[in-house]
Design a protein around this motif. Structure first.
Motif, PDB file in Angstrom:
ATOM      1  N   PHE B  24      11.234 -26.079  24.039  1.00  9.34           N
ATOM      2  CA  PHE B  24      12.612 -26.025  23.425  1.00  9.34           C
ATOM      3  C   PHE B  24      12.885 -26.126  22.382  1.00  9.34           C
ATOM      4  O   PHE B  24      13.001 -26.267  21.418  1.00  9.34           O
ATOM      5  CB  PHE B  24      13.260 -25.331  24.297  1.00  9.34           C
ATOM      6  N   SER B  25      12.605 -28.200  22.703  1.00  7.07           N
ATOM      7  CA  SER B  25      13.019 -28.720  21.894  1.00  7.07           C
ATOM      8  C   SER B  25      12.145 -28.771  20.791  1.00  7.07           C
ATOM      9  O   SER B  25      12.627 -29.177  19.401  1.00  7.07           O
ATOM     10  CB  SER B  25      12.881 -30.208  22.499  1.00  7.07           C
ATOM     11  N   VAL B  26      10.878 -29.243  21.155  1.00  4.10           N
ATOM     12  CA  VAL B  26       9.702 -29.171  20.253  1.00  4.10           C
ATOM     13  C   VAL B  26       9.827 -27.809  19.108  1.00  4.10           C
ATOM     14  O   VAL B  26       9.959 -27.728  17.398  1.00  4.10           O
ATOM     15  CB  VAL B  26       8.396 -29.443  20.291  1.00  4.10           C
ATOM     16  N   VAL B  27      10.346 -26.279  19.233  1.00  8.83           N
ATOM     17  CA  VAL B  27      10.560 -25.497  18.813  1.00  8.83           C
ATOM     18  C   VAL B  27      11.908 -25.178  17.805  1.00  8.83           C
ATOM     19  O   VAL B  27      11.505 -25.508  16.372  1.00  8.83           O
ATOM     20  CB  VAL B  27      10.016 -24.547  19.675  1.00  8.83           C
ATOM     21  N   MET B  28      12.549 -26.200  18.360  1.00  5.34           N
ATOM     22  CA  MET B  28      14.073 -26.333  17.750  1.00  5.34           C
ATOM     23  C   MET B  28      13.981 -26.782  16.938  1.00  5.34           C
ATOM     24  O   MET B  28      14.558 -27.087  15.830  1.00  5.34           O
ATOM     25  CB  MET B  28      15.330 -26.307  18.794  1.00  5.34           C
ATOM     26  N   LEU B  29      13.352 -28.696  16.832  1.00  5.99           N
ATOM     27  CA  LEU B  29      13.470 -29.826  15.838  1.00  5.99           C
ATOM     28  C   LEU B  29      12.913 -29.195  14.744  1.00  5.99           C
ATOM     29  O   LEU B  29      12.672 -29.876  13.571  1.00  5.99           O
ATOM     30  CB  LEU B  29      13.426 -30.674  17.316  1.00  5.99           C
ATOM     31  N   ALA B  30      11.737 -28.204  15.085  1.00  4.78           N
ATOM     32  CA  ALA B  30      10.967 -28.380  14.412  1.00  4.78           C
ATOM     33  C   ALA B  30      11.485 -28.140  12.565  1.00  4.78           C
ATOM     34  O   ALA B  30      12.675 -26.970  12.465  1.00  4.78           O
ATOM     35  CB  ALA B  30       9.186 -27.474  14.568  1.00  4.78           C
ATOM     36  N   PRO B  31      10.817 -28.301  11.726  1.00  2.00           N
ATOM     37  CA  PRO B  31      12.110 -28.393  10.057  1.00  2.00           C
ATOM     38  C   PRO B  31      11.572 -26.919  10.038  1.00  2.00           C
ATOM     39  O   PRO B  31      10.824 -26.004  10.685  1.00  2.00           O
ATOM     40  CB  PRO B  31      11.262 -28.991   9.197  1.00  2.00           C
ATOM     41  N   ASP B 278       2.810 -14.757  13.710  1.00  2.00           N
ATOM     42  CA  ASP B 278       3.521 -14.125  13.292  1.00  2.00           C
ATOM     43  C   ASP B 278       4.932 -14.597  13.587  1.00  2.00           C
ATOM     44  O   ASP B 278       6.160 -15.281  12.634  1.00  2.00           O
ATOM     45  CB  ASP B 278       3.666 -12.614  12.781  1.00  2.00           C
ATOM     46  N   ALA B 279       5.205 -14.294  14.663  1.00  2.00           N
ATOM     47  CA  ALA B 279       6.502 -14.836  14.709  1.00  2.00           C
ATOM     48  C   ALA B 279       6.815 -16.702  14.771  1.00  2.00           C
ATOM     49  O   ALA B 279       7.533 -17.402  14.549  1.00  2.00           O
ATOM     50  CB  ALA B 279       6.752 -15.242  16.775  1.00  2.00           C
ATOM     51  N   ILE B 280       5.992 -17.424  14.266  1.00  2.00           N
ATOM     52  CA  ILE B 280       5.830 -18.961  14.112  1.00  2.00           C
ATOM     53  C   ILE B 280       5.669 -18.621  12.547  1.00  2.00           C
ATOM     54  O   ILE B 280       6.946 -20.201  12.533  1.00  2.00           O
ATOM     55  CB  ILE B 280       4.268 -19.296  14.702  1.00  2.00           C
ATOM     56  N   LEU B 281       4.986 -17.837  11.599  1.00  2.00           N
ATOM     57  CA  LEU B 281       6.035 -17.851  10.976  1.00  2.00           C
ATOM     58  C   LEU B 281       6.842 -18.260  10.427  1.00  2.00           C
ATOM     59  O   LEU B 281       7.704 -18.495   9.236  1.00  2.00           O
ATOM     60  CB  LEU B 281       4.476 -17.277   9.740  1.00  2.00           C
ATOM     61  N   ALA B 282       7.101 -16.924  10.805  1.00  2.00           N
ATOM     62  CA  ALA B 282       8.766 -16.395  11.032  1.00  2.00           C
ATOM     63  C   ALA B 282      10.030 -17.351  11.626  1.00  2.00           C
ATOM     64  O   ALA B 282      10.648 -17.029  11.738  1.00  2.00           O
ATOM     65  CB  ALA B 282       8.869 -14.717  11.000  1.00  2.00           C
ATOM     66  N   ARG B 283       8.806 -18.360  12.247  1.00  2.00           N
ATOM     67  CA  ARG B 283      10.159 -18.827  12.832  1.00  2.00           C
ATOM     68  C   ARG B 283      11.081 -17.561  13.563  1.00  2.00           C
ATOM     69  O   ARG B 283      12.739 -17.896  13.768  1.00  2.00           O
ATOM     70  CB  ARG B 283      11.655 -20.156  11.775  1.00  2.00           C
ATOM     71  N   ASP B 284      10.307 -17.171  14.665  1.00  2.00           N
ATOM     72  CA  ASP B 284      11.190 -15.689  15.404  1.00  2.00           C
ATOM     73  C   ASP B 284      11.409 -16.677  16.831  1.00  2.00           C
ATOM     74  O   ASP B 284      10.527 -16.458  17.661  1.00  2.00           O
ATOM     75  CB  ASP B 284      10.187 -14.802  15.280  1.00  2.00           C
ATOM     76  N   TYR B 285      12.553 -17.695  17.455  1.00  2.00           N
ATOM     77  CA  TYR B 285      12.578 -18.217  17.530  1.00  2.00           C
ATOM     78  C   TYR B 285      12.682 -17.908  19.175  1.00  2.00           C
ATOM     79  O   TYR B 285      11.767 -18.231  20.243  1.00  2.00           O
ATOM     80  CB  TYR B 285      13.977 -19.103  18.192  1.00  2.00           C
ATOM     81  N   PRO B 286      13.256 -16.368  19.405  1.00  2.00           N
ATOM     82  CA  PRO B 286      13.114 -15.887  20.446  1.00  2.00           C
ATOM     83  C   PRO B 286      11.421 -15.772  21.090  1.00  2.00           C
ATOM     84  O   PRO B 286      11.118 -16.158  22.190  1.00  2.00           O
ATOM     85  CB  PRO B 286      14.434 -14.603  20.739  1.00  2.00           C
ATOM     86  N   LEU B 287      11.036 -15.017  20.105  1.00  2.00           N
ATOM     87  CA  LEU B 287       9.406 -14.466  20.681  1.00  2.00           C
ATOM     88  C   LEU B 287       8.956 -16.272  20.115  1.00  2.00           C
ATOM     89  O   LEU B 287       7.638 -15.427  21.935  1.00  2.00           O
ATOM     90  CB  LEU B 287       8.912 -13.695  19.278  1.00  2.00           C
ATOM     91  N   ILE B 288       8.801 -17.113  20.440  1.00  2.00           N
ATOM     92  CA  ILE B 288       7.962 -17.921  19.939  1.00  2.00           C
ATOM     93  C   ILE B 288       8.189 -18.536  21.518  1.00  2.00           C
ATOM     94  O   ILE B 288       7.126 -18.989  21.990  1.00  2.00           O
ATOM     95  CB  ILE B 288       8.354 -19.207  19.047  1.00  2.00           C
ATOM     96  N   LEU B 289       9.311 -18.806  21.650  1.00  2.00           N
ATOM     97  CA  LEU B 289       9.686 -20.033  23.173  1.00  2.00           C
ATOM     98  C   LEU B 289       9.561 -18.683  23.869  1.00  2.00           C
ATOM     99  O   LEU B 289       8.756 -18.933  25.102  1.00  2.00           O
ATOM    100  CB  LEU B 289      11.011 -19.500  23.024  1.00  2.00           C
ATOM    101  N   SER B 290       9.526 -17.901  24.307  1.00  2.00           N
ATOM    102  CA  SER B 290       8.839 -16.756  25.271  1.00  2.00           C
ATOM    103  C   SER B 290       7.828 -16.742  25.483  1.00  2.00           C
ATOM    104  O   SER B 290       6.868 -16.289  26.651  1.00  2.00           O
ATOM    105  CB  SER B 290       9.690 -14.800  25.139  1.00  2.00           C
ATOM    106  N   LEU B 291       7.009 -16.705  23.893  1.00  2.00           N
ATOM    107  CA  LEU B 291       5.360 -16.339  24.123  1.00  2.00           C
ATOM    108  C   LEU B 291       5.149 -17.704  25.287  1.00  2.00           C
ATOM    109  O   LEU B 291       4.247 -18.390  25.807  1.00  2.00           O
ATOM    110  CB  LEU B 291       4.733 -16.642  23.203  1.00  2.00           C
ATOM    111  N   ASN B 292       5.800 -18.870  24.383  1.00  2.00           N
ATOM    112  CA  ASN B 292       5.313 -20.502  25.208  1.00  2.00           C
ATOM    113  C   ASN B 292       6.229 -20.888  27.046  1.00  2.00           C
ATOM    114  O   ASN B 292       5.144 -20.892  27.130  1.00  2.00           O
ATOM    115  CB  ASN B 292       6.435 -21.450  24.730  1.00  2.00           C
TER     116      ASN B 292
END
Lengths: 717, 325
Positions: B24-31, B278-292
């Motif tokens: 969570f921290s890595v994803v949210m703190l990424a620019p 695609d989620a990473i490129l679009a910074r679609d946080y809910p999707l990235i984190l759920s997949l993670n």
């Protein structure tokens, strides 16, 4: 488990898996057997696109993908035929005439001439009209004259007040009271942009005096009564003369939306009002801004009055007509309540109409949209022009060009737009039919005419003559392009083919430069008064053709002895830091264009400020005059004449080095042909031929696909 | 036995908790910001951006966001920024698309790697052994995207058959037999391509494991006492050589979620890999984190399954854990 069994399993299992995988090959369709297991493939037209559709609503979409789909689902009042001339669609025909207004001048000067009362003026004009003098012949164009008695009107104008930082400040409300003096309205049978210049000699020079009207306007509160605002309001609300062209459309009777509801004039009115409704944020507002009023005369007639002469305005009516009964206030409010949303804030933009159930009168009706995958349409069996032969129109999203190509080879799409380097090879492929045409765009090198370096016409001509344009077309575009000399589309009549392009002639270029005072020094550099001929040329990165041209031009000019630096800039930086603020010397760019010959935005000198499209700063009063005349001229012959003259002037000025118009090549499955019926109802199978302007899908609704290469009817091979 | 399960489960849950915090921290703190609230988009006013940030909970402190995120994830209220679809529904849909590709790919890998590896070991230094060695290294070093393009172009140009996507487009109305075979055909290239690298690597492991085992004394003894070679190699030797592969098998499970981004992209396969990419490129946080999160779960489940399989293959392991418990 014995070892032998284990061994057998280890051999048999992979063999079985591989066998199952490989045998499936025999059950899949391929290019030559597209119907394998699926005879319906012949009734589908499958097209591919790079990007997905954004919104299926003709008045809200702003991208080409969406408008392509909207064209299939919705009909406009008019569109363009094979020769790019306007033709009726939902309108059967239309009439264009003009209403002109002028204020009766009641200054004492005119009393002595007997022209200060409206009645007297009317009589004077009528008398002149019946006189046989040739200079009064324009008055025979007058259908009738009306007198508008004086009246008053109050308007509340809201403006954004500019604050000190230059940003938008708070909104201010200004009350504008107008006392209209008596006016005369003349209804002209044909539009005449010179009506008032022709009328003035009859009434007396200085009769149309705008400044005189200032006391008729009051601005409240008085703080805001600045001279600039007063002038602006005067010309806007109380012009001394006014041209109001009028179009009356006769609508096609008995056309139904695909839900069965009949199309009528109210739908046209509704479409217009929806576009102008600020809540919908329609990107089409500029097209309809010149409209003054739209009146429904009866169920099948609408009258559109324009604020001013603007000939291209009619083409805006190619816009798809929306069904009022599905999108009016009541329907939207019902939809909002169904979704538990506030009906007051629910606009057409949020409606499911745009995504789940768009309904129009077009040749196809909507079935489903899977985002990023496909949109499926099915033919409108009751289409007023007869249903298309294809039962389904499927529009696939394939972002990758290679995939598009492969799907075409496999018969999973019917159409592929070849890239220039492939054209030569694919044109020879006998499995496909191919079509080529010129694109609606051109590529050029623009010079910043504000820079001292480029102010001399001879210098600009020399720059053009140094560049080998035929070579660029041959080697950069693989021959898929044509040289162009001007700002109009080459496939329209507005383009002047008489204009001869400057030759590729570096020596001649040097000669011209010498005349302009540029001499080569001993190292071969061009110098004038000790200064080098030094500038930079830029383009946006990501466009390989422009990048190639950049280098070719740099190289060609260096050979003349110029010091040229070349650079590629990322698109948004390119616009923000260079183009929009006029911070560049020379630039490689392209314009894509509509068919209308309106050059106002790109070439008129009033459009050369920051963030405007005449960013090269072209300024030629003669051209300005023609540009205005062209957009105000409703007689096509005259319009073409003006365009040819303007083309000549612009090419002679060389504000751009006009390079080329690209050529596109589309491939189509060879099994597709045109099916028509003759008078006796016999089928005629024709080869698909492009129209004069290169549009091969003009008769799309008559296309049909055969299981094998079709046998054409005699005379139509 | 039970205490081993329980202990392992507790350990894994704790690990999962820490993974969730770190990821969570890595994803949210990424620019970067979600593309929906891109401040560079000229169409957006400052108010629009603030409104969207609020709607996405991005205006709250990180710990609160963390809490809200996992609460929504477990109550299935989480929605993608991009199209406002429920995240779990999206993932399930894509998962079902990726599953056949994963299954066939894995099946091919394991089915082919073992016979190849075993034969190579048994016929050591033969032509067969040398050529499998050559091709293994050849396919290991060849980038899969390159091979994919070459294969696709070759197949399409020669046979004019569709190979891209989940199935041939527009064949919804064909009979089931054609439909199934069409699906299978579309699996052939991507699954073979995603298996090729696996086969190359795995067959090398099998070969070296087998070589090690057949050198053992008991194999020689068994052969000497006259047991048929098939029984010796395929029953006794193979079973002992299998041990390391149990771990590997457990670890293939997370491949389900990661999918193969490259293969899926090339083949326009609407699977998990592309969803995540695609989620990473679009910074679609809910999707990235759920997949993670799901990927983390799968890794832990995979190791758990490996542990269990160990006990099946090698009874000594379960004895040790039982005596400890």
């Amino acid at each position: 488990m014995s070892g032998a069994i284990a061994k057998r399993i280890l051999i048999i299992l992979p063999a079985v898996v591989l066998a199952i995988l490989v045998q499936s090959y025999f059950w899949v369709p391929n290019y030559d057997h597209q119907t394998r297991g699926n005879p319906q493939r012949l009734t589908q037209y499958i097209s591919a696109s790079i990007g997905d559709v954004a919104i299926i609503n003709p008045i809200l979409n702003a991208d080409s993908a969406s408008s392509e789909i909207c064209e299939k689902i919705f009909d406009g009042l008019i569109d363009r035929d094979e020769n790019l001339k306007l033709r009726g669609r939902l309108a059967t025909d239309w009439k264009i005439y003009e209403e002109v207004y002028f204020v009766v001048n009641d200054d004492p000067v005119w009393i002595s001439k007997g022209l200060s009362t409206p009645e007297a003026v009317k009589e004077a004009i009528e008398r002149a009209a019946s006189s046989p003098q040739p200079e009064n012949s324009f008055l025979r164009n007058i259908d009738h004259l009306d007198i508008l008695p004086p009246c008053t009107e109050e308007r509340v104008v809201s403006e954004q007040e500019a604050n000190e930082q230059g940003g938008e400040g708070k909104e201010i409300k200004i009350k504008v009271s107008i006392r209209y003096p008596a006016r005369i309205k003349a209804t002209l049978r044909e539009v005449n942009q010179d009506f008032f210049t022709q009328l003035e000699p009859l009434l007396g020079s200085g009769y149309f005096n705008q400044k005189r009207l200032s006391p008729y306007l009051a601005i409240d509160p008085p703080v805001y009564d600045t001279p600039e605002r007063r002038t602006a309001y005067l010309s806007q609300y109380l012009p001394v003369v006014e041209h109001n062209p009028v179009i009356i459309f006769n609508l096609r009777r008995g056309v139904r939306f695909s839900d069965g509801h009949e199309f009528d004039a109210d739908d046209v009115r509704f479409t217009y009002e929806s576009i102008m409704d600020p809540a919908n944020r329609s990107p089409r507002i500029p097209d309809f801004e010149p409209v003054k009023t739209l009146e429904v005369l009866d169920k099948y007639r609408v009258k559109i009055t324009y604020k001013r002469l603007f000939q291209p305005a009619i083409t805006a009516w190619g816009i798809g007509i929306l069904p009022e009964h599905l999108l009016n206030k009541e329907s939207l409010a019902r939809e909002a309540r169904g979704k538990n949303l506030d009906p007051a804030e629910f606009t057409m933009r949020q409606s499911d109409f745009n995504k789940l159930r768009p309904i129009g009168t077009g040749p196809f009706t909507f079935v489903e949209w899977r985002s990023d995958q496909y949109i499926k349409l099915v033919r409108n069996e009751n289409y007023w022009e007869g249903a298309p032969h294809y039962r389904e129109f499927i529009w696939r999203v394939i972002p990758d060009m290679l995939t598009q190509e492969l799907e075409f080879y496999a018969g999973a799409t019917d159409h592929y737009e070849a890239r220039v380097h492939q054209v030569n090879r694919l044109k020879k492929d006998s499995r496909f039919q191919n079509f080529s045409g010129l694109s609606f765009s051109y590529t050029y090198i623009g010079y910043n005419l504000r820079r001292e370096l480029f102010q001399d016409k001879r210098v600009r001509k020399a720059l053009t003559m140094a560049i080998n344009i035929p070579d660029i077309i041959q080697y950069v575009l693989y021959g898929e392009g044509e040289a162009t000399t001007g700002p109009f589309l080459k496939q329209t009549e507005f383009y002047n083919h008489e204009v001869k392009p400057l030759p590729y002639d570096p020596d001649g270029a040097l000669q011209l430069l010498r005349e302009a005072g540029w001499e080569r020094d001993e190292q071969g550099f061009l110098r004038k008064g000790g200064k080098y001929f030094e500038f930079s040329i830029i383009t946006n990165n990501g466009n390989p053709y422009r990048e190639a041209i950049l280098i070719i031009a740099q190289n060609a000019w260096k050979k003349l002895g110029m010091k040229v630096s070349a650079d590629r800039v990322e698109w948004s930086v390119f616009l923000e830091k260079h183009i929009n603020v006029g911070n560049f010397d020379a630039v490689v760019l392209g314009w894509s264009m509509g068919i209308e010959p309106d050059l106002y935005q790109i070439w008129h000198s009033s459009q050369s400020g920051n963030y405007q499209l005449n960013f090269v700063g072209y300024n030629n009063p003669q051209a300005d005059d023609l540009i205005l005349k062209i957009r105000q001229e409703y007689d096509e012959k005259k319009q073409i004449e003006y365009c040819h003259k303007l083309h000549e002037i612009i090419y002679d000025d060389q504000p751009y080095t006009f390079l080329y118009v690209g050529r596109w090549t589309a491939l189509l499955d060879k099994k597709i042909a045109i099916l028509e019926r003759d008078d006796q109802g016999r089928e005629i199978i024709k080869r698909i031929t492009p129209t004069k302007t290169g549009n091969y899908s003009f008769y799309f609704n008559k296309w049909i696909k055969f299981p094998q290469d079709p046998v054409f009817s005699t005379g139509f091979e | 036995m039970f205490s081993f399960w329980a202990k392992s489960l507790v350990e894994k849950l704790i690990t999962l908790f820490f993974i969730s915090i770190i990821s969570f921290s890595v994803v949210m703190l990424a620019p970067g910001d979600p593309s929906e609230i891109d401040p560079l988009n000229p169409k957006f006013t400052q108010e629009d951006i603030q409104r969207l940030r609020k709607a996405f909970d991005l205006d709250k402190p990180l710990p609160v966001q963390y809490y809200l995120f996992y609460k929504k994830l477990f109550t299935n209220e989480l929605r993608s920024y991009k199209d406002n679809q429920p995240v779990l529904k999206k993932i399930t849909e894509r998962f079902l698309n990726s599953l056949p590709l994963f299954l066939v790919g894995t099946l091919l890998t394991w089915c082919l790697a073992f016979p190849l590896g075993i034969q190579a070991a048994l016929r050591r230094q033969s032509l067969f052994d040398r050529s499998t060695t050559f091709f293994s290294y050849f396919f290991i070093s060849l980038p899969s995207f390159f091979l994919a393009y070459v294969l696709i172009i070759f197949i399409v140009k020669v046979f004019n058959v569709p190979v891209i996507g989940l199935q041939t487009f527009g064949r919804e109305s064909v009979s089931w037999w054609y439909l199934i075979n069409d699906r299978i055909w579309h699996l052939v290239l991507p699954s073979v391509l995603s298996a090729i690298g696996g086969i190359a690597i795995l067959s090398r492991y099998v070969r070296s494991q087998m070589l090690e085992v057949i050198e053992q004394d008991y194999v020689r003894t068994a052969l000497a006492k006259g047991l048929p070679p098939d029984t010796v190699y395929y029953k006794h030797a193979l079973r002992n050589a299998l041990l390391p592969f149990v771990t590997m098998f457990g670890l293939t499970l997370p491949g389900l979620i990661g999918g193969s981004v490259i293969i899926e992209s090339i083949f326009s396969w609407p699977g998990m890999g592309r969803l995540g990419y695609d989620a990473i490129l679009a910074r679609d946080y809910p999707l990235i984190l759920s997949l993670n999160f799901i990927a983390a779960c799968l890794v832990l489940v995979g190791t758990f399954i490996s542990d269990l399989l160990y006990m099946v293959v090698d009874p000594r392991i379960s004895l040790i854990s039982e005596s400890k418990g």
